[in-house]
Enzyme design. Structure first.
Site, PDB file in Angstrom:
ATOM      1  CB  ALA A   1      -0.920   0.003   1.221  1.00 11.81           C
ATOM      2  CB  ILE A   2       1.456   3.959  -2.011  1.00 10.88           C
ATOM      3  CG1 ILE A   2       2.492   2.933  -2.482  1.00 10.88           C
ATOM      4  CG2 ILE A   2       2.038   5.376  -2.045  1.00 10.88           C
ATOM      5  CD1 ILE A   2       2.892   3.076  -3.931  1.00 10.88           C
ATOM      6  N   GLY A   3       0.404   5.450   0.834  1.00  8.72           N
ATOM      7  CA  GLY A   3      -0.430   6.539   1.337  1.00  8.72           C
ATOM      8  C   GLY A   3       0.443   7.744   1.590  1.00  8.72           C
TER       9      GLY A   3
ATOM     10  N   GLY B   1       3.829   7.396   3.715  1.00  7.21           N
ATOM     11  CA  GLY B   1       4.726   6.465   3.059  1.00  7.21           C
ATOM     12  C   GLY B   1       4.097   5.263   2.422  1.00  7.21           C
TER      13      GLY B   1
ATOM     14  CB  ALA C   1       2.640  -0.533   4.396  1.00  5.35           C
TER      15      ALA C   1
ATOM     16  CB  CYS D   1      -6.708   0.940  -0.131  1.00  2.00           C
ATOM     17  SG  CYS D   1      -5.173   0.603   0.750  1.00  2.00           S
TER      18      CYS D   1
END
Length: 158
Positions: free
Chosen positions: A90-92, A103, A105, A121
């Site tokens: 995941a990207i946030g 960042g 994960a 998400c």
């Protein structure tokens, strides 16, 4: 659990203790033991690329790391990294004045049952997986650290 600015109240499917709302752009996610996550702070102006290039570099970092364990991960129309219809990375992020915040994960040995409490998400047509599930063996965070560092350094330069 984190709840980004795009989260709908209906996406929290049950009570999750310790749920916080950071100032990230995404939706719900779970950050717990067995998940590798980092928050690189990068000046995109100095790097010479924009947000899309940075997200692509984070995805490529995780794709190459998964390949080190024999796991074929890909991009999809949704942000992040996928194995089939299951999200593994995941990207946030948030970008303010050219600086990245928050960042990415990668699920290593994550207890995936936590994801049953949210719509991960904001995506309802896919599941969540981990390196441990995909390889059939325990893959600890320490095992991925050097690979991610190597691939991040390579991807962020391109």
């Amino acid at each position: 659990s984190t709840r980004g600015v795009r989260t709908l109240d209906s996406s929290l499917l049950s009570d999750v203790t310790g749920c916080v709302r950071p100032n990230s752009e995404g939706s719900d996610t779970i950050m717990c033991d067995g998940g590798w996550f980092r928050y690189p702070i990068v000046d995109l102006r100095a790097l010479g690329g924009g947000t899309r290039c940075f997200v692509h570099a984070l995805e490529e970092t995780m794709i190459r790391t998964c390949a080190e364990f024999g796991v074929s991960a890909t991009r999809s129309e949704h942000t992040g990294v996928w194995v089939g219809s299951n999200k593994i990375g995941a990207i946030g992020i948030q970008v303010s004045r050219g600086m990245t915040w928050h960042g990415f994960a990668l699920n290593c040995a994550t207890d995936l049952s936590w994801f049953g409490h949210i719509e991960p998400c904001g995506i309802t047509d896919g599941g969540v997986t981990s390196l441990s599930v995909e390889t059939g063996k325990q893959v600890d965070i320490a095992e991925v650290e050097d690979y991610i560092a190597h691939h991040f350094a390579s991807c962020i330069r391109n």
